[in-house]
Write a protein that holds these residues in place. Sequence first.
Motif, PDB file in Angstrom:
ATOM      1  N   GLY A  86       0.795  -1.229   0.000  1.00 36.44           N
ATOM      2  CA  GLY A  86       0.000   0.000   0.000  1.00 36.44           C
ATOM      3  C   GLY A  86       0.821   1.270   0.000  1.00 36.44           C
ATOM      4  N   GLN A  87       2.146   1.152  -0.138  1.00 34.45           N
ATOM      5  CA  GLN A  87       3.013   2.327  -0.180  1.00 34.45           C
ATOM      6  C   GLN A  87       3.013   2.925  -1.589  1.00 34.45           C
ATOM      7  N   PRO A  88       2.875   4.261  -1.727  1.00 41.70           N
ATOM      8  CA  PRO A  88       2.866   4.874  -3.053  1.00 41.70           C
ATOM      9  C   PRO A  88       4.217   4.749  -3.754  1.00 41.70           C
ATOM     10  N   ILE A  89       4.176   4.384  -5.040  1.00 41.11           N
ATOM     11  CA  ILE A  89       5.404   4.276  -5.840  1.00 41.11           C
ATOM     12  C   ILE A  89       5.320   5.149  -7.090  1.00 41.11           C
ATOM     13  N   GLY A  90       4.180   5.783  -7.313  1.00 40.23           N
ATOM     14  CA  GLY A  90       4.020   6.656  -8.466  1.00 40.23           C
ATOM     15  C   GLY A  90       2.590   7.147  -8.568  1.00 40.23           C
ATOM     16  N   SER A  91       2.349   7.976  -9.557  1.00 42.53           N
ATOM     17  CA  SER A  91       0.995   8.478  -9.801  1.00 42.53           C
ATOM     18  C   SER A  91       0.885   8.927 -11.255  1.00 42.53           C
ATOM     19  N   PHE A  92      -0.353   9.053 -11.711  1.00 44.81           N
ATOM     20  CA  PHE A  92      -0.604   9.590 -13.047  1.00 44.81           C
ATOM     21  C   PHE A  92      -1.972  10.258 -13.066  1.00 44.81           C
ATOM     22  N   ARG A  93      -2.147  11.157 -14.020  1.00 45.66           N
ATOM     23  CA  ARG A  93      -3.433  11.830 -14.199  1.00 45.66           C
ATOM     24  C   ARG A  93      -3.582  12.250 -15.649  1.00 45.66           C
ATOM     25  N   LYS A  94      -4.824  12.284 -16.092  1.00 42.77           N
ATOM     26  CA  LYS A  94      -5.103  12.731 -17.452  1.00 42.77           C
ATOM     27  C   LYS A  94      -5.202  14.246 -17.455  1.00 42.77           C
ATOM     28  N   ASP A  95      -4.588  14.870 -18.439  1.00 44.96           N
ATOM     29  CA  ASP A  95      -4.688  16.312 -18.628  1.00 44.96           C
ATOM     30  C   ASP A  95      -5.929  16.543 -19.471  1.00 44.96           C
ATOM     31  N   PHE A  96      -7.052  16.842 -18.810  1.00 44.92           N
ATOM     32  CA  PHE A  96      -8.346  16.892 -19.487  1.00 44.92           C
ATOM     33  C   PHE A  96      -8.370  17.930 -20.613  1.00 44.92           C
ATOM     34  N   ARG A  97      -7.846  19.109 -20.363  1.00 45.83           N
ATOM     35  CA  ARG A  97      -7.877  20.170 -21.375  1.00 45.83           C
ATOM     36  C   ARG A  97      -7.055  19.799 -22.611  1.00 45.83           C
ATOM     37  N   SER A  99      -6.334  16.917 -23.554  1.00 49.50           N
ATOM     38  CA  SER A  99      -6.839  15.673 -24.140  1.00 49.50           C
ATOM     39  C   SER A  99      -8.042  15.859 -25.044  1.00 49.50           C
ATOM     40  N   ILE A 100      -8.559  17.066 -25.135  1.00 54.80           N
ATOM     41  CA  ILE A 100      -9.724  17.292 -26.004  1.00 54.80           C
ATOM     42  C   ILE A 100      -9.387  16.903 -27.437  1.00 54.80           C
ATOM     43  N   LEU A 101      -8.196  17.257 -27.905  1.00 51.91           N
ATOM     44  CA  LEU A 101      -7.795  16.909 -29.269  1.00 51.91           C
ATOM     45  C   LEU A 101      -6.801  15.750 -29.327  1.00 51.91           C
ATOM     46  N   ARG A 102      -6.001  15.600 -28.291  1.00 54.76           N
ATOM     47  CA  ARG A 102      -4.939  14.586 -28.305  1.00 54.76           C
ATOM     48  C   ARG A 102      -4.714  14.121 -26.873  1.00 54.76           C
ATOM     49  N   SER A 103      -5.076  12.887 -26.556  1.00 50.58           N
ATOM     50  CA  SER A 103      -4.999  12.398 -25.178  1.00 50.58           C
ATOM     51  C   SER A 103      -3.609  12.623 -24.596  1.00 50.58           C
ATOM     52  N   THR A 104      -3.593  13.198 -23.380  1.00 51.38           N
ATOM     53  CA  THR A 104      -2.342  13.568 -22.728  1.00 51.38           C
ATOM     54  C   THR A 104      -2.410  13.186 -21.252  1.00 51.38           C
ATOM     55  N   TRP A 105      -1.325  12.607 -20.762  1.00 48.07           N
ATOM     56  CA  TRP A 105      -1.229  12.163 -19.379  1.00 48.07           C
ATOM     57  C   TRP A 105       0.048  12.698 -18.741  1.00 48.07           C
ATOM     58  N   HIS A 106       0.001  12.876 -17.419  1.00 45.89           N
ATOM     59  CA  HIS A 106       1.181  13.239 -16.629  1.00 45.89           C
ATOM     60  C   HIS A 106       1.493  12.060 -15.719  1.00 45.89           C
ATOM     61  N   LEU A 107       2.755  11.688 -15.649  1.00 48.97           N
ATOM     62  CA  LEU A 107       3.205  10.501 -14.925  1.00 48.97           C
ATOM     63  C   LEU A 107       4.351  10.879 -13.999  1.00 48.97           C
ATOM     64  N   GLU A 108       4.285  10.405 -12.751  1.00 44.89           N
ATOM     65  CA  GLU A 108       5.360  10.651 -11.791  1.00 44.89           C
ATOM     66  C   GLU A 108       5.726   9.361 -11.087  1.00 44.89           C
TER      67      GLU A 108
END
Length: 197
Positions: A86-97, A99-108
């Motif tokens: 249960g320990q965090p090793i990373g995260s990601f999120r979709k950049d909604f704005r 992604s309107i034309l081209r799906s984009t994600w941020h990864l850490e």
Amino acid sequence: MELAYGVERFTVAQKITMMVNRYEIRAVNDDGTPGELLAFAQQKRAAFREQVTFYRDESRGTALFSFKARQRLDVGATYDVMDATGQPIGSFRKDFRASILRSTWHLEAAGIQARGSERSAGVAVARRIWEMLPVLEAIPSPFLFHFDFTDQAGQTVMTSERGRSLRDRYVVTVPGARLDGRVAAAMAVALDALQSR
């Protein structure tokens, strides 16, 4: 072979069932064919808070890692990737704005901050038109879409390339294994499971 340690290339293949989406994560043999099972993932459909757990195999006896949305039903939700304890090793999120034309994600992840987007703007637009046509929504998308994730220096951290197949199948490459393979596998599954959200 363990995803957490030095895996530079693996495949992700979706197995469709009635109530859940399942994914096999496999090593890649020297001849390019899928090899040893590295993890088996399961996602419940229509859950209020997205969560996908990765197991050692289909018996689901040993959980290896997981990802879970911080918020409920949020198109811009951040997803935390956690190890077996249960320990965090990373995260990601979709950049909604973006992604309107081209799906984009941020990864850490440890020592990594990357941005990933669809490789081809043309395919991104064509895929959106396909998904908007009600007559075609039940037919699997014929488009081969690929994602490239690069760090702030412009170095490739991860790629996910969709292959030609009746079911969703991807080849994921992590150059130099700089990114924890568990985070890469979680991101790769999310690119399929969460892409239309």
